[in-house]
Design a protein around this motif. Sequence first.
Motif, PDB file in Angstrom:
ATOM      1  N   ILE A 135      37.630   1.035 -30.692  1.00  0.00           N
ATOM      2  CA  ILE A 135      36.782   0.228 -31.581  1.00  0.00           C
ATOM      3  C   ILE A 135      35.479  -0.027 -30.833  1.00  0.00           C
ATOM      4  O   ILE A 135      35.461  -0.682 -29.789  1.00  0.00           O
ATOM      5  CB  ILE A 135      37.482  -1.080 -31.980  1.00  0.00           C
ATOM      6  N   LEU A 149      40.205  -8.331 -35.568  1.00  0.00           N
ATOM      7  CA  LEU A 149      40.220  -7.091 -34.782  1.00  0.00           C
ATOM      8  C   LEU A 149      41.073  -7.271 -33.527  1.00  0.00           C
ATOM      9  O   LEU A 149      41.906  -6.427 -33.198  1.00  0.00           O
ATOM     10  CB  LEU A 149      38.799  -6.693 -34.369  1.00  0.00           C
ATOM     11  N   MET A 180      39.092  -2.319 -27.562  1.00  0.00           N
ATOM     12  CA  MET A 180      37.890  -2.576 -28.348  1.00  0.00           C
ATOM     13  C   MET A 180      36.773  -3.044 -27.429  1.00  0.00           C
ATOM     14  O   MET A 180      37.026  -3.645 -26.388  1.00  0.00           O
ATOM     15  CB  MET A 180      38.162  -3.626 -29.433  1.00  0.00           C
ATOM     16  N   ILE A 183      35.689   1.234 -38.692  1.00  0.00           N
ATOM     17  CA  ILE A 183      36.740   0.213 -38.611  1.00  0.00           C
ATOM     18  C   ILE A 183      36.368  -0.987 -39.481  1.00  0.00           C
ATOM     19  O   ILE A 183      37.233  -1.639 -40.061  1.00  0.00           O
ATOM     20  CB  ILE A 183      37.030  -0.178 -37.131  1.00  0.00           C
ATOM     21  N   VAL A 186      43.970  -3.168 -39.281  1.00  0.00           N
ATOM     22  CA  VAL A 186      43.706  -2.470 -38.007  1.00  0.00           C
ATOM     23  C   VAL A 186      44.952  -1.683 -37.615  1.00  0.00           C
ATOM     24  O   VAL A 186      44.894  -0.492 -37.282  1.00  0.00           O
ATOM     25  CB  VAL A 186      43.314  -3.472 -36.893  1.00  0.00           C
TER      26      VAL A 186
END
Lengths: 380, 545
Positions: free
Chosen positions: B193, B209, B226, B449, B496
């Motif tokens: 991400i 997230l 991420m 995303i 996610v």
Amino acid sequence: MCRLAMKTAIKPFSPYSVLTAMEAMQEGYDGSGLGLLLRGLEFTDYKYNSEDPVLSGIAHTEEALGRLHAIMDERGFVLKYDHEFDTDSSKIEAGDRYKYVLRVYKKPAAWKSIDKEQVEHELMMTRLALRRDGEEHNGDLTAFSLWPDVAMLKEVGWPLGVGQALGLESGRIKSRVCMAQGRQNTNWGINLYACHPFFIQGVGTMTNGENTAFIPIKDWLEGKNYPGYVGYQSDSEVFTHILHYVTKQLKLPLAAYKHVITPLKNDELDAHPQGEFLRGLRNVCRRLIIDGPNAIIGTLPDETCMLVMDAKKLRPATIGGKAGEWAIASEMCGVDAMIPDRDCSKDFQPMREHTIIIPPDRQEIEIWSQFDQFPQTQAA
Amino acid sequence: MVSIRSISADPGSLTPNDLPWIIEHREDRCTLCGRCAAVCPVNTLKLAYMRKRMPKIALNSSERGSSFKTFVGIRQNTDVGRRCIGCGTCAMVCPNEAIHPVHNKTDRYRFQNTKNGEAPKRGGRRNEPGPNLLDRISFNRISMLTDPALDAGRHEFYMNTLLGRVLPPEEFVRRQAAGEWIPPVREIFPFIIGSMSFGALSPNMWLGLLQGVAYCNEVLGIPVVMATGEGGCPPWVLKSPFLKYIILQIASGYFGWDEIIRAIPEMQCDPAAIEIKYGQGAKPGDGGLLMWYKVSKLIARLRGVPEGVDLPSPPVHQTLYSIEESVMKMIQTMSMAFDFKVPVYPKISGSNSAKSVLNNLVRNPYASALLIDGIDGGTGAAYNVSMDATGHPIASNLRECYLDLCAQGKQNEIPIFAAGGVGKNGNITQNGMALIMLGASGVHMGKFIMQSAAGCLGNEQNRCNVCNLGICPKGITSQNPKIYRRLDPDKVAERVAETFMAIQTEMKKIMAPLGRSQSLPIGMSDALGIGDKDAAERLNIRYVC
């Protein structure tokens, strides 16, 4: 599919016996060629000193043979023995084989002052010079190996037929190790260099199956800029070079080869006594991970022989034998043909974690598992 | 000459037909609930009472005449600043499907969007719809005979990649034996991400997230990481065990790093990596930009700035003399700050000069990777001209860098990560795997995303794309609690997880026919084909037709 047969014995034997074993495995294979690697040589016509390098190849024209002489002379090699095959060219498919070269040389006098590693390097560079010379002249000179105690032969045609055409049944050449492979690279255009076994500095391997990870591995090996990592007419040549890289350049024990080409998974590494080292090795050699399906049969300069599988094991290979002689073949019937009088209940087919090692004494085979401790202690 | 004023004809006056999005309203279905007008993020909708004449036609003149009807209709504001952005939130809330925006391809708005001399800015990415180059790449080396294809459903697949400096094998063996430092390497999922800052994203989006990433790691066993983008990280995250899933970014504004440095002694674990941002694909040569609308109390505190001010980061790291020096010093400093246990790598925008950055990194023993962000990369705020016309497409840029590394035999030592338009048209796994086979060790995805996990409405026809203004109708890029509370972090986390599960399956479906399962097929360019000779030649892959 390739048929592979390898025999190793304390008492030298004729390669023809291995070729007859390949006949047993003929079903389902195209028999388009023969590749032979002999190690631990014995000649009927000549008393061979195993320190002397042997040049194997083919001069396709008289002129090429002349250039071969010139290159060897220029580098200071002295010819000691020139093996004349009892060739019956009518049985050879190709029409441009002027002379099959199998010659024993005395090393150049100047090499006396250089160490073993340098000698090995020079031998490789000489072989590469011959190869390059042939490539520059329309492929009229093919050099398979230049190494002490090793002879190689590659030819197009039915393996047994090739053996007969070269008079191998006469037993004038014998060896303690014989690797035989029965196919030219019929997937692509035929090129003698694409035929297994492959050889570099005493390390030889042959493989069954296709190497799906070929390009990334080849790119990485070529990037090493090591003079011997060239060729790649066949995707299987990288297996030989990886074995060379692991044992000769990284100087790791033979068992490390398996850890490089098919590393353990994370949970397996967590449970492994040397998991940390092996995880690091997996990272640094990540581009050498093979994806199979392959069975790789190899031999090393000290006459150690080995067999490993890829991690998915979609290609079979069997080892069988008895103290003093062992055989590995891609089909069980091949082992039967090579060593019929063994206890076949002890035949073994390695699984994905195994490396089969036949040590030079040939008394017992070692079945080494990747889950076991690394056989060499690591400092720190 | 004095102009006549009988019709409105200012140079900048627009009619609804001139706008990029035209509201279509069906009076016969409208229930007059007013939700559309209430929810419209740009207040373009106006419910208005309107009167229309109803002429009465009759033979008898005494019966002729007109009556008047009053009705409630929708008026669309034609001010440039309050034009319809096409987000469709009105359609989302309408109980009766009575309203929706329609795209107008021949708008005149594009000539007028420079009011007060302000060059147009927006969020999103390059407005170039249609298949991109990555979408056109196919995987052609199918295992058939001597090498049977694998079973994507039953075989075990190893799909992780490495983030970190990998030593040459000889050096590794030597250092291992001598007990010397071995650079840190992270084993991660190759779809990352990408950096979106806590500031660009709303707190709920960020939380969602992070929850999703933690779920992927701890429950699904997919080691997703991420990246934060510039602007730091909430202190509770810095001190949490989730920090190991986070790549902290430092950029030219150094926003948020005060908090990070202070938190180091209390960190329970190391972050996944440190990303030093030198450039961004969406706006090369520009620093980050967080517009004042989004600098809320929380963001101001995290970044150590007053509330409600624009936060433009400089284009370069000002304290440094040259890029070489900058790269070297910053990488070394950040490595040292984290005790040489955290990979540190730079992120640059795709450029003809990417190779020279790469070659500097090759010679820097602490450089852990290189992230190249191509022209199709997204951003929360940038000038249109930067986003649309500045930068370098990722595919050829990545490929030439990878081949350069191959020529030096260093392709395993410095992993290259690629970003910029990955999954632009939804083909996330196909795009990502194509880049991996061209030589990337992994890919970063930002916009995808947001679209996949949170339902971002933006597209390449300039739909929505108001991330810069803090009025995101979905609550993804807003700092206004009234708006971002629309977004449920749990639902984002769920999406996610679903997204990464699907990517994982698709990766297997790509790798299995190629006969690959034991390692990620980085640089397996023999598997790729494209029906474009020039592109095939440039990328050094097979031309297929």
